[in-house]
Design a protein around this motif. Structure first.
Motif, mmCIF file in Angstrom:
data_model
loop_
_atom_site.group_PDB
_atom_site.id
_atom_site.type_symbol
_atom_site.label_atom_id
_atom_site.label_comp_id
_atom_site.label_asym_id
_atom_site.label_seq_id
_atom_site.Cartn_x
_atom_site.Cartn_y
_atom_site.Cartn_z
ATOM 1 N N TRP A 290 0.846 -1.198 0.000
ATOM 2 C CA TRP A 290 0.000 0.000 0.000
ATOM 3 C C TRP A 290 0.874 1.237 0.000
ATOM 4 O O TRP A 290 1.899 1.288 0.662
ATOM 5 C CB TRP A 290 -0.903 0.003 1.231
ATOM 6 C CG TRP A 290 -1.917 -1.098 1.189
ATOM 7 C CD1 TRP A 290 -1.754 -2.371 1.669
ATOM 8 C CD2 TRP A 290 -3.226 -1.043 0.597
ATOM 9 N NE1 TRP A 290 -2.890 -3.110 1.412
ATOM 10 C CE2 TRP A 290 -3.797 -2.327 0.762
ATOM 11 C CE3 TRP A 290 -3.950 -0.044 -0.048
ATOM 12 C CZ2 TRP A 290 -5.073 -2.633 0.302
ATOM 13 C CZ3 TRP A 290 -5.223 -0.346 -0.499
ATOM 14 C CH2 TRP A 290 -5.777 -1.626 -0.327
ATOM 15 N N CYS A 291 0.435 2.251 -0.746
ATOM 16 C CA CYS A 291 1.195 3.503 -0.801
ATOM 17 C C CYS A 291 0.484 4.547 0.036
ATOM 18 O O CYS A 291 -0.676 4.386 0.383
ATOM 19 C CB CYS A 291 1.304 4.001 -2.224
ATOM 20 S SG CYS A 291 2.153 2.843 -3.283
ATOM 21 N N ASP A 292 1.196 5.620 0.350
ATOM 22 C CA ASP A 292 0.580 6.684 1.135
ATOM 23 C C ASP A 292 -0.481 7.378 0.281
ATOM 24 O O ASP A 292 -0.984 6.793 -0.674
ATOM 25 C CB ASP A 292 1.627 7.659 1.676
ATOM 26 C CG ASP A 292 2.667 8.029 0.644
ATOM 27 O OD1 ASP A 292 3.662 8.617 1.013
ATOM 28 O OD2 ASP A 292 2.479 7.724 -0.559
ATOM 29 N N ARG A 293 -0.874 8.586 0.644
ATOM 30 C CA ARG A 293 -1.965 9.273 -0.028
ATOM 31 C C ARG A 293 -3.288 8.606 0.344
ATOM 32 O O ARG A 293 -3.999 8.070 -0.516
ATOM 33 C CB ARG A 293 -1.828 9.204 -1.547
ATOM 34 C CG ARG A 293 -0.900 10.230 -2.148
ATOM 35 C CD ARG A 293 -1.146 10.129 -3.624
ATOM 36 N NE ARG A 293 -0.757 11.327 -4.343
ATOM 37 C CZ ARG A 293 -1.207 11.583 -5.561
ATOM 38 N NH1 ARG A 293 -2.073 10.794 -6.143
ATOM 39 N NH2 ARG A 293 -0.805 12.653 -6.176
ATOM 40 N N GLN B 135 -4.161 5.856 1.363
ATOM 41 C CA GLN B 135 -4.357 4.423 1.099
ATOM 42 C C GLN B 135 -5.194 4.129 -0.144
ATOM 43 O O GLN B 135 -5.687 3.033 -0.309
ATOM 44 C CB GLN B 135 -5.024 3.745 2.301
ATOM 45 C CG GLN B 135 -4.269 3.941 3.578
ATOM 46 C CD GLN B 135 -3.302 2.806 3.830
ATOM 47 O OE1 GLN B 135 -3.671 1.664 3.882
ATOM 48 N NE2 GLN B 135 -2.051 3.151 3.981
ATOM 49 N N LEU C 168 -3.911 4.213 -3.002
ATOM 50 C CA LEU C 168 -2.941 3.771 -3.997
ATOM 51 C C LEU C 168 -2.279 2.476 -3.574
ATOM 52 O O LEU C 168 -1.941 2.290 -2.414
ATOM 53 C CB LEU C 168 -1.833 4.820 -4.140
ATOM 54 C CG LEU C 168 -2.161 6.095 -4.880
ATOM 55 C CD1 LEU C 168 -0.957 7.010 -4.815
ATOM 56 C CD2 LEU C 168 -2.520 5.786 -6.315
ATOM 57 N N VAL D 255 6.545 8.605 -4.185
ATOM 58 C CA VAL D 255 5.450 7.736 -3.770
ATOM 59 C C VAL D 255 6.095 6.776 -2.770
ATOM 60 O O VAL D 255 7.168 6.253 -3.031
ATOM 61 C CB VAL D 255 4.889 6.937 -4.970
ATOM 62 C CG1 VAL D 255 3.870 5.914 -4.490
ATOM 63 C CG2 VAL D 255 4.302 7.872 -6.003
ATOM 64 N N ARG D 256 5.459 6.593 -1.605
ATOM 65 C CA ARG D 256 6.072 5.744 -0.588
ATOM 66 C C ARG D 256 5.179 4.572 -0.239
ATOM 67 O O ARG D 256 3.965 4.708 -0.140
ATOM 68 C CB ARG D 256 6.335 6.550 0.696
ATOM 69 C CG ARG D 256 7.587 7.384 0.615
ATOM 70 C CD ARG D 256 7.639 8.380 1.769
ATOM 71 N NE ARG D 256 8.743 9.300 1.587
ATOM 72 C CZ ARG D 256 9.958 9.095 2.097
ATOM 73 N NH1 ARG D 256 10.180 8.036 2.845
ATOM 74 N NH2 ARG D 256 10.922 9.955 1.865
ATOM 75 N N VAL D 257 5.820 3.420 -0.022
ATOM 76 C CA VAL D 257 5.081 2.228 0.382
ATOM 77 C C VAL D 257 4.962 2.240 1.902
ATOM 78 O O VAL D 257 5.947 2.470 2.609
ATOM 79 C CB VAL D 257 5.814 0.966 -0.099
ATOM 80 C CG1 VAL D 257 5.153 -0.280 0.456
ATOM 81 C CG2 VAL D 257 5.843 0.934 -1.611
ATOM 82 N N VAL D 258 3.740 2.023 2.385
ATOM 83 C CA VAL D 258 3.494 2.048 3.820
ATOM 84 C C VAL D 258 4.035 0.776 4.483
ATOM 85 O O VAL D 258 4.518 0.801 5.602
ATOM 86 C CB VAL D 258 1.974 2.169 4.087
ATOM 87 C CG1 VAL D 258 1.685 2.179 5.568
ATOM 88 C CG2 VAL D 258 1.427 3.423 3.432
ATOM 89 N N ASN D 259 3.918 -0.338 3.783
ATOM 90 C CA ASN D 259 4.353 -1.630 4.336
ATOM 91 C C ASN D 259 5.449 -2.227 3.457
ATOM 92 O O ASN D 259 5.225 -3.177 2.715
ATOM 93 C CB ASN D 259 3.161 -2.594 4.428
ATOM 94 C CG ASN D 259 2.430 -2.758 3.093
ATOM 95 O OD1 ASN D 259 2.450 -1.855 2.254
ATOM 96 N ND2 ASN D 259 1.814 -3.901 2.881
ATOM 97 N N GLN E 121 -3.905 9.031 -10.282
ATOM 98 C CA GLN E 121 -2.755 8.379 -9.643
ATOM 99 C C GLN E 121 -1.490 9.169 -9.986
ATOM 100 O O GLN E 121 -1.517 9.994 -10.898
ATOM 101 C CB GLN E 121 -2.667 6.913 -10.100
ATOM 102 C CG GLN E 121 -2.048 6.664 -11.468
ATOM 103 C CD GLN E 121 -3.025 6.885 -12.618
ATOM 104 O OE1 GLN E 121 -4.076 7.470 -12.445
ATOM 105 N NE2 GLN E 121 -2.633 6.458 -13.791
ATOM 106 N N PRO E 122 -0.389 8.965 -9.278
ATOM 107 C CA PRO E 122 0.827 9.733 -9.600
ATOM 108 C C PRO E 122 1.259 9.489 -11.042
ATOM 109 O O PRO E 122 1.106 8.391 -11.560
ATOM 110 C CB PRO E 122 1.874 9.168 -8.638
ATOM 111 C CG PRO E 122 1.126 8.421 -7.604
ATOM 112 C CD PRO E 122 -0.173 8.008 -8.194
#
Ligand SMILES: [Zn+2]
Lengths: 341, 818
Positions: free
Chosen positions: A160-163, A165, A167, B547-551, B601-602
Motif C-alpha cells: 500500500w502507498c501513502d496518499r 491508502q 494507492l 510515492v512511498r510504500v506504507v508496508n 494516480q501519480p
C-alpha cells in the motif's frame, strides 16, 4: 647467319623455360630484346653488311625479337597461372583460429521472451497495452469484483502507498482490463505485459516484484471454447511445441466466472519430470470468462457482450525456458547473468 | 487441507473409486489436489506380533524379555523397555532389516547381554503422533505376521501401493471461495456429485434434552451473528479409539484425548469449528463482546496477549475465557476430571477472526475456517453432530437443558434464475435445459421451473450461498465444472479484427533496445522499482518527493523510484569488481507524486536510463574518449536512429538531481521542437556521489532519454538527394578561442562561412595546453566542401578560409594557419 639466329633463339627459349620468376624473364628480355641486346646488335650491324644481306638480317632480327617476346609472354602467363594455383593451396590455414571478435551488448531475457509473446499475440490480432504500476485501489480491486473485505486483498499481500491508502502497487496486470474496456469499443483483443508487486519474502522462487502477461478478449458470443482454442493456439507458438496439449480445471479468481486454471502438457518430458512435479502437467495460467460485474465496471453490457481473460507469469516462463534456478537474478543487473542472453 | 480417503468412506460409498481416481477427479471438477500420499507408510513394513510370554530381563528391572510370535513358527526374542507390554497382546513388530521413519534401521542387537531380534513399536516410532509412553497395543483378532496396514484393512493406491489410508492434500488457496469444502462431508458431497453417487444420510438432529434452564448467553458485538451453547454431562475423558485417532492423524490433526478429538472430528467433518469449555469453571454466563483497548488475556498456549477493540472475546461474565474463533483461554480449559461441559458452536465475522489471527500469528485450522464465511445454519447441526458422535463412541451423554441459540442471523439460501441459453452461450456446449437441471440436482441444488420453458429457478442451499453463489454465471460454472471442461468443444473466434493503432512507444522502445544492445554494445538490465534509502542518500536524492510504500518489503525500501538512473548507478560498483568497463541500460518507469496521472494516480514517466563506467582515459587519449562524451555519442545515435533528428545540447539550467555533476550536465532537445521539455540528459556522475558509491577510481557518466517526449517527436520525411557529380575538397580548420566560446557557435560560423558548400563538418581535436595560455582552447575540424555544379579549386578553399578567419575573429577566435 641463320645458324646464328637459330642458336640465339634456342638459347633464349632455354633460358625462358628455366626462368622461375619475373626477374629471370626480365634478364632474358634485357639480353635479347632491350636496347643493347642481341636483336639491337643485329640491327646495328646492318649498315656494315653487304647490301644484298641487309634485308634478310633485318627480317631475321625482327623475327627473332618477335619469337622471344612470344616466348616471354607465354612463360609469364605460365608463371602467373602457377602463382594463382599456388595461392589456392591450403598452407598456413587453420580453420580453428577465431575470427575477429565482434563484441555486442544483450537484451534482458525477460525482454526477449516478452517480445516473443507479444509477437505471437499481435499476429492473432491482439493489441499490446500498458498500464500504471502505481495504481488506484479502485482499479486494482474494486472494479475487478474484489470488495473491501475480500480475503484476496490480504491473500495477495498488497503493497500500500501513502496518499490516504487509495494507492497500491498493482498486484496483478488485471486493472488494465478495466482501462482497456474504458478505452476500447468491443470487439477487441488485447494483452498487457507488465510488472506487478506482492509483499512476499524473497527466495529462489518468490520475488516481491515480478512480471505478468494479461490477456482480454471481448466480443459478442465469446464462450469457453474460444478461450481454449485461443490459448492452445497461442501457447503452441509461445512454447514452440506444435502438439502442445492444454486442459482446464476449476480455479478461483474473483474477476472471472467461470474461472479456470489452465495446465499445459509438460514440454520437457513424456511421463513426468522434476519440472512438472511428476504429473506431466504444468500449471500455466489463470483464466476464465470475464465476470459480469467486471464488464459492467468497464462500461460494457454483459447481456450483449461476453469475454475471456487470462494471465500468466513471465518470470516463471523464462525460468522454465532457460532453466534459470533463481528468480532474483532477473532484477539484480548482474552482468555475469545478463551477458548469457 | 488434508483429506482422508477412509474418512470420506463414512459419507459416500467409494467402491470402484480409487484414491488416484478421487484425486484426479477432484482436480478436474472441484479444486486442485496438490499431493496424494499413503498414510503412515511404516504400517506397511511392521508386522502384527503376538506376545507369547513376557519375563523380566535378568539384569535390568525396567526391561522386559518378550517372546513374540510373528507368524512363522519361530517366536522372536525381543527386549522391550515399555511398561505396558504384556503377554497375549497383539503388537506392531519391526523385525530385523525393517526401516522406520527417520531412516531408523532395525538391527539384531544385544541389550544388557541378551539378544534382541527386532523392536516392539510405539505410535511415535511409526509416525503416528507423539505418543511414546508405551508400545502401541493392537486390537485382538488380527492375523499374526501380516503387515499391520494389511491386518487393519488397507487401501490400494497409485502404483499398487497399499496403505491403511490415503491423504489427499488440497491446495487451500483453491478452497478460498468454498467454505463448504472445509470438512470431509463437503468433499464427499462433491465426489458424490461428480460420480452421481448417493450421499449417506447423516443424523444432524439433537436428541431430546432435559428441561433445565438454558445456559445464559449475551451477544454484545456485531462480530458474532450466532452463538449456540449446549451443556453436556456424563462424558468420561478417555483415549479415543484407534480408528478415530487414525482418521484424525490422516487429516493432519494430532489426537489427544476423547473430548479434544471429538471436537476436532466435528470440525474436520462438517467444517464448523467448535469449542468445549469446562462447565464447572464458568460461573456467570457467556458474554460475547469486543475487547477493550489494552485488555489482556492468557490463551491456551500460556501466552499473555494484549488485545484491542478489533479483537472479539468470549467472556464468563466479564472475565475473558476465549479469543473468539481463534483460541481458548487457559482458565476454562477442559481437564480429565471434567464432567460438566459447555459446548460452543458459533458464527463469527470472517474479517474480525482473520485480522486477530494474523495479527497475533495464531492462524489455526479453526480460524482458517471462520475466515471463509461459514454457513450460519451449521452451528445447530454441528452441536447435534457432536452429541450424536459421542454416543456413537459409547459415551453416556446427558443433556440437562435445551441449547441456547442466541444471535441475529438469516439463512442465506436463495433462488437464482438460470436461463438454459445463458449456459449454452457462455460454455459453448449443447445441453438441454432439462439436462442442465439434472446436473444441478446432482450438485445438491433444488431445481424448479422458471418463468419460461428455458428458465430454471435454482435454489442454492445455505452452505453454498454465503459468498460463493449469487448470480447466474456462478451456476454456469457449476454446470461447466460438473460436465468437465474437457467436454467443451474448442471454437475459433470469428469477430472482425481491426487493424491495430500504431503504438509509437512500443515501436520506439524496441528500436532503442535493439540499437543499444547492438551497435552500442550496452547490456539491458531490469532493476527494482523500490529505491533503497541507502542508495537514495548516497546519490543525494533522499529528500525528493516520492510515492512511498506504507508496508515495505523491508526497512529502507519505502521509496518508489522517480526515475531509473539511480537504480542503475547502484549496480555499478559490484559489476566493476569483475570487469574494467560497464555499460548498462534499462527502459523502465518512475513515478512523480507531484504530478497527476490520467485517473488521479501519480504520473508515470517512461525512461531509457544509461550508465557507463570505464577507467579514466590516459593523458594521450583523444578529447572524446571520456565516459560522458561516449555516452553523449550513444544518445545522439539513438535519437538519430529512431527519429532521424539531431539533438541540440545545452548546459542544464535549474536544480539537478544529486547524482548529476553540477557543472558538467547537458540537456538535449530536438531543435525543431522548440522550447519543449528536454528529450535527454547526459552528465558525469557527481564526484561526491561517486565517492559514496566507491566509484572514485572510475570515469562514470549517466544519462536518460524521455521515452514519451521522444515518441512525440515526428520523424521527418527524408527526401532523396541527387548523388554528387563533382568531387569535393577536404580542408582542415583549426581555431583557437577563449574557453567560454562553445563548439556549437564556432561550428555554426564555419558552416556559414562555407556559403552552402560545407557538406561535412567534424570536430577531430579539442586541445587545452600551457602553450595556448590559461582559459584558452583549440578546436580542429575536418571540413568537406562540395558543390553540386562544379569541381572546386584551391581558390575556393582559400576564399573559404579567409571567410572563416573573419567570422572567427568576430567571435573572438583565431584561425591557426600552420
Ligand atoms: Zn515433465
Amino acid at each position: 647467319m641463320n645458324v646464328d639466329l637459330d642458336d640465339h633463339l634456342e638459347e633464349a627459349r632455354r633460358r625462358i623455360a628455366e626462368a622461375a620468376d619475373e626477374a629471370a624473364l626480365r634478364a632474358v628480355e634485357r639480353a635479347y630484346v632491350d636496347k643493347g641486346g642481341v636483336v639491337a646488335e643485329m640491327l646495328a650491324s646492318i649498315p656494315g653488311l653487304p647490301p644484298e644481306d641487309r634485308k634478310a638480317v633485318g627480317v631475321n632480327a625482327n623475327r627473332l625479337k618477335t619469337a622471344i617476346q612470344e616466348a616471354l609472354e607465354a612463360r609469364r602467363s605460365e608463371l602467373a597461372d602457377a602463382e594463382l594455383e599456388a595461392r589456392r593451396g591450403a598452407r598456413g590455414f587453420d580453420p580453428t583460429v577465431p575470427g575477429t571478435p565482434q563484441r555486442r551488448g544483450s537484451l534482458h531475457p525477460l525482454t526477449q521472451l516478452q517480445r516473443h509473446v507479444e509477437d505471437v499475440f499481435t499476429s492473432m490480432g491482439y493489441l499490446v497495452l500498458d498500464g500504471p504500476e502505481v495504481e488506484l485501489d479502485e482499479y486494482n480491486f474494486q472494479k475487478l469484483n474484489i470488495p473491501a473485505d475480500h480475503p484476496a486483498r490480504e491473500m495477495q499481500d498488497t503493497f500500500w502507498c501513502d496518499r490516504d491508502q487509495h494507492l497500491v502497487l498493482r498486484t496483478h496486470t488485471s486493472p488494465v482490463q478495466i482501462r482497456a474496456m474504458e478505452q476500447l469499443e468491443p470487439p477487441f483483443r488485447t494483452i498487457v505485459p507488465g510488472r506487478v508487486f506482492r509483499n512476499e519474502e524473497l527466495d529462489a522462487t518468490h520475488s516481491h516484484t515480478f512480471h505478468q502477461v494479461e490477456g482480454l478478449c471481448v466480443a459478442e458470443g465469446v464462450a469457453v471454447g474460444h478461450l481454449v482454442m485461443t490459448l492452445r493456439t497461442a501457447l503452441r507458438e509461445v512454447l514452440m511445441k506444435d502438439d502442445l496439449d492444454v486442459r482446464l480445471r476449476p480455479g478461483y479468481f474473483p474477476f472471472v466466472e467461470p474461472g479456470f486454471e489452465l495446465d499445459v502438457r509438460c514440454p520437457f518430458c513424456a511421463d513426468g519430470c522434476r519440472i512438472c512435479k511428476h504429473t506431466t502437467w504444468i500449471e500455466f495460467c489463470g483464466c476464465g470468462m470475464v465476470h459480469p460485474n467486471v464488464l459492467r465496471a468497464g462500461g460494457i453490457d454483459p447481456e450483449r457482450f461476453s469475454g475471456f481473460a487470462f494471465g500468466f507469469g513471465l518470470d516463471r516462463l523464462a525460468m522454465m525456458w532457460a532453466a534459470i534456478d533463481d528468480v532474483r537474478h532477473f532484477l539484480e543487473a548482474d552482468l555475469r547473468f545478463l551477458e548469457q542472453f | 487441507m488434508d483429506v482422508s480417503y477412509r474418512w470420506l468412506q463414512r459419507h459416500v460409498d467409494l467402491e470402484g473409486v480409487s484414491p488416484g481416481d478421487l484425486a484426479r477427479e477432484l482436480t478436474l471438477h472441484t479444486a486442485e489436489v496438490e499431493d496424494l500420499r499413503p498414510f503412515a507408510p511404516a504400517l506397511g513394513t511392521v508386522v502384527v506380533g503376538h506376545v507369547v510370554s513376557r519375563e523380566r530381563h535378568p539384569d535390568a528391572d525396567k526391561l522386559s524379555l518378550c517372546r513374540v510370535d510373528v507368524g512363522n513358527g519361530d517366536p522372536l526374542q525381543i527386549v522391550c523397555g515399555a511398561p505396558n507390554v504384556d503377554a497375549r497382546q497383539n503388537v506392531a513388530v519391526a523385525t530385523v532389516g525393517a526401516v522406520l521413519p527417520g531412516d531408523f534401521k532395525i538391527k539384531k542387537s544385544k541389550i544388557r547381554g541378551v539378544e534382541s531380534r527386532g523392536m516392539i513399536c510405539s505410535e511415535r516410532e511409526l509416525g503416528l503422533g507423539e505418543e511414546h509412553d508405551g508400545i502401541w497395543v493392537l486390537p485382538e483378532g488380527l492375523s499374526v505376521g501380516a503387515p499391520v496396514a494389511e491386518a487393519l484393512g488397507s487401501i490400494e493406491g497409485p502404483g499398487g501401493v497399499r496403505a491403511l489410508d490415503w491423504i489427499v492434500e488440497i491446495d487451500n488457496k483453491s478452497l478460498t471461495h468454498r467454505p463448504d469444502l472445509w470438512g470431509h462431508r463437503g468433499i464427499a458431497a462433491e465426489v458424490a456429485a461428480i460420480r452421481g453417487l448417493p450421499l449417506k444420510p447423516l443424523d444432524l438432529e439433537l436428541p431430546p434434552t432435559g428441561d433445565g434452564a438454558p445456559f445464559p448467553v449475551r451477544i454484545e458485538t456485531a462480530g458474532c451473528s450466532r452463538y449456540v451453547a449446549l451443556p453436556i454431562e456424563g462424558v468420561q475423558v478417555t483415549r479415543s479409539p484407534d480408528w478415530l485417532r487414525m482418521l484424525l492423524l490422516a487429516a493432519g490433526q494430532r489426537p489427544l484425548d476423547l473430548l479434544v478429538d471429538v471436537s476436532n472430528f466435528v470440525m474436520l467433518d462438517l467444517g464448523q469449528p467448535n469449542h468445549l469449555f469446562d462447565g464447572e469453571a464458568l460461573r456467570s454466563g457467556i458474554v460475547v463482546r469486543d475487547a477493550r483497548p489494552g485488555e489482556r488475556m492468557t490463551t491456551l498456549d500460556g501466552t499473555e496477549r494484549e488485545l484491542g477493540p478489533e479483537d472479539m472475546l468470549i467472556c464468563d461474565g466479564d472475565e475473558p475465557v476465549a479469543l473468539a474463533g481463534v483460541m481458548g483461554g487457559e482458565g476454562s480449559k477442559v481437564n480429565p476430571g471434567t464432567h460438566r461441559l459447555l459446548l460452543e458452536v458459533a458464527s463469527f465475522h470472517p474479517v474480525t477472526v482473520r485480522r486477530t489471527a494474523s495479527r497475533l500469528g495464531l492462524r489455526s485450522s479453526a480460524s482458517a475456517r471462520f475466515e471463509k464465511h461459514l454457513d450460519p445454519t451449521l452451528p445447530g447441526k454441528a452441536a447435534a453432530h457432536l452429541v450424536n458422535f459421542l454416543r456413537e463412541l459409547g459415551q453416556d451423554v446427558r443433556l440437562p437443558a435445551p441449547p441456547t441459540d442466541a444471535g441475529d442471523w438469516t439463512d442465506p439460501a436463495r433462488t437464482v434464475r438460470l436461463r438454459g441459453a445463458r449456459v449454452r452461450s457462455l460454455l459453448g456446449v449443447e445441453l438441454s435445459t432439462a439436462e442442465i437441471g439434472a446436473l444441478l440436482e446432482r450438485l445438491h441444488f433444488g431445481v424448479a421451473p422458471g418463468a419460461d420453458a428455458d428458465e430454471l429457478a435454482v435454489s442454492i442451499p445455505s452452505a453454498r450461498a454465503t459468498k460463493d453463489l449469487s448470480i447466474e454465471e456462478d451456476l454456469v460454472e457449476e454446470v461447466g465444472r460438473l460436465i468437465g471442461y474437457d467436454r467443451i468443444p474448442e471454437q475459433a473466434l470469428t469477430d472482425a479484427v481491426h487493424p491495430m493503432a500504431r503504438d509509437e512507444r512500443r515501436v520506439l522502445v524496441r528500436r532503442v533496445q535493439d540499437r543499444l544492445s547492438g551497435g552500442a554494445r550496452f547490456h539491458e538490465a531490469r532493476t527494482h522499482t523500490f529505491l533503497p534509502a541507502e542508495l537514495a542518500a548516497a546519490l543525494g536524492v533522499a529528500d525528493e518527493p516520492y510515492v512511498r510504500v506504507v508496508n515495505p518489503a523491508s526497512e529502507g525500501l519505502e521509496r518508489v523510484r522517480r526515475g531509473v538512473v539511480p537504480s542503475l548507478l547502484g549496480r555499478l560498483e559490484t559489476n566493476l569488481r569483475e570487469r574494467p568497463e560497464v555499460r548498462l541500460f534499462e527502459i523502465g518507469k518512475g513515478y512523480r507524486p507531484e504530478v497527476e496521472g490520467d485517473r488521479g494516480q501519480p504520473a508515470e514517466v517512461h525512461e531509457v536510463a544509461l550508465v557507463l563506467a570505464a577507467p579514466r582515459p590516459g593523458p594521450g587519449a583523444r578529447f572524446d574518449a571520456g565516459a560522458q562524451a561516449r555516452l553523449t555519442g550513444v544518445v545522439d545515435d539513438v535519437v538519430r536512429t529512431v527519429r532521424r533528428r539531431e539533438l541540440t545540447w545545452s548546459r542544464a539550467e535549474g536544480p539537478l538531481p544529486g547524482w548529476a555533476h553540477p557543472g558538467r550536465t547537458a540537456v538535449g532537445a530536438v531543435a525543431e521542437a522548440g522550447e519543449g521539455p528536454p528529450v535527454a540528459l547526459v552528465t558525469e556522475l557527481d564526484p561526491v556521489a561517486a565517492r559514496r558509491l566507491g566509484l572514485e577510481e572510475h570515469d562514470v557518466a549517466a544519462a536518460w532519454i524521455a521515452v514519451d517526449a521522444l515518441a512525440a517527436v515526428p520523424i521527418p520525411r527524408s527526401w532523396f538527394q541527387p548523388l554528387p557529380r563533382f568531387p569535393g575538397v577536404k580542408v582542415d580548420v583549426a581555431l583557437e578561442c577563449p574557453e567560454e566560446l562553445a563548439h556549437a557557435e564556432l561550428a555554426a560560423a564555419v558552416e556559414k562561412a562555407g556559403k552552402g558548400l560545407v557538406r561535412e563538418l567534424e570536430l577531430f581535436d579539442l586541445y587545452r595546453g600551457e602553450n595556448l595560455g590559461a582559459g584558452r582552447k583549440s578546436l580542429a575540424y575536418h571540413v568537406l566542401l562540395q558543390a553540386a555544379d562544379r569541381t572546386l579549386t584551391d581558390k575556393d578553399c582559400a576564399r573559404f578560409l579567409d571567410r572563416v578567419e573573419r567570422a572567427a575573429g568576430d567571435l573572438g577566435a583565431r584561425l591557426r594557419r600552420e
